[in-house]
Design an enzyme around this catalytic site. Sequence first.
Site, short mmCIF file in Angstrom:
data_model
loop_
_atom_site.label_atom_id
_atom_site.label_comp_id
_atom_site.label_asym_id
_atom_site.label_seq_id
_atom_site.Cartn_x
_atom_site.Cartn_y
_atom_site.Cartn_z
N HIS A 1 0.75 -1.10 -0.31
CA HIS A 1 -0.51 0.17 -0.03
C HIS A 1 0.82 1.28 0.38
O HIS A 1 1.98 1.71 0.65
CB HIS A 1 -0.91 -0.17 1.68
CG HIS A 1 -2.24 0.95 1.12
ND1 HIS A 1 -2.23 2.35 1.15
CD2 HIS A 1 -3.40 0.71 0.67
CE1 HIS A 1 -3.50 2.53 0.87
NE2 HIS A 1 -4.08 1.73 0.44
N ASP B 1 -8.35 -5.66 0.12
CA ASP B 1 -8.40 -6.26 -0.71
C ASP B 1 -7.71 -7.51 -0.30
O ASP B 1 -8.52 -8.94 -1.34
CB ASP B 1 -8.04 -5.94 -2.32
CG ASP B 1 -8.25 -4.96 -2.57
OD1 ASP B 1 -9.69 -3.72 -2.38
OD2 ASP B 1 -7.72 -3.14 -3.11
#
Length: 382
Positions: free
Chosen positions: A267, A318
């Site tokens: 991320h 996710d």
Amino acid sequence: MTTAATPLPYSPGLEGVIAGPTSISKVDSQRCSLVYRGYDVQALVEAATYEEIAYLLFHGELPNQTALSTFRQLLASHRELPPPVLAAIQSFPKTVHPMDALRAATALMALHDADVEDNSPEANLRKAIRLTAQFPTAIAAYYRASADKSYIAPSSSPDVSHAENFLRMMSGESPTPLSVKVFDMTLICYAEHGFNASTFAARVTASTESDLHSAVISAIGALKGPLHGGANEEAMKMLLEVGTVEKARTWMETALAEKRKIMGFGHREYKFGDPRARILKRVGKDLGEQLGQPHWDAMAAALEEVMLAEKSIHPNVDFPTAYIYYMLGLPIPVYTPIFALARIAGWSAHVMEQMAHNRLIRPKALYEGVSFRPFVALAERG
Ligand code: COA
């Protein structure tokens, strides 16, 4: 004598650049925390519903009981799509990606929205509520049409929650309270996330004084990519490719040796862990135990362990969402549209915030092309 201008700072991918202020959410990379309007997302997931979160994002405050009832009624009353929009969705080619279908459906919703050109705060709120109410209908309608299944109309009852209504429209059956709760928790985690790529795209469009639907269409396009929302679908395909818990470690070691990008990991903001992934990992583990499918969490844990040991990279939101949706029986191609279904609240809040304190977003480019040269007439070009 001319002095060379001091070069302006440049950060590839705008990493670390503050592109503007916001009061909607705070992404804290150091503390690995996420706060919506001052409330920790963990507390919201545990105790609130998606409807409360959408209200919070739109209005800045959590609703009291009366305000929540009114908001739920409003959402329920707008769930039906305008008939020409529904008919068009049902005539879309059956093989397109559902994100493309959602993007086209949103453009059609704009054509049938009387407020489309009105950028007043009141009209923007009305449009945001309609889009929030109608995204689930559009996504489920396209899914069922593309799978040759009959259309399931949305419930007009405010007693049927946003989460339950969507699950019903997808399967045609009443979901269990557990499925509704877990799905709602994922929607809360997906609802908002600062200046991520899709939200930023929406704000750029809004900053030109375009309209909310156009901004949302920009956002849908940005979300589709596998480096953003598209990662949840890719993560599930990867888990299916891995196959079993026993194969997980070797699969990951090989993938990393081959320098593969592992979807659902990494991320830009959370280098020490994504708080949403931590929350949903626990949710996924519990769900797996209750449904007799503990292997997804076990497989995920084995993959995470290798990734962390070899690359110090953590899973993102996710990753657990992918196997949670799989356990809920949702088809993989709708995972990214579900992300949009939740994020519409955040996108809309950002468009409203941008328009309330607007300044055109127009950064500079670092020109790397050929420096100045004389023009060559057509006849003289070799
Ligand atoms: N799999 C393998 N390696 C990864 C990785 C992943 N998912 N994410 C990052 N890395 C590696 C990069 O290859 C890079 O390695 P290098 O220094 O040897 O070149 C290093 O980690 C730093 O990554 P970088 O690409 O600079 O991070 P970023 O902040 O630009 O990227 C993402 C963030 C999300 C784009 C990236 O982590 C990614 O592509 N993840 C997979 C897609 C995904 O899950 N997206 C959803 C995000 S919520």
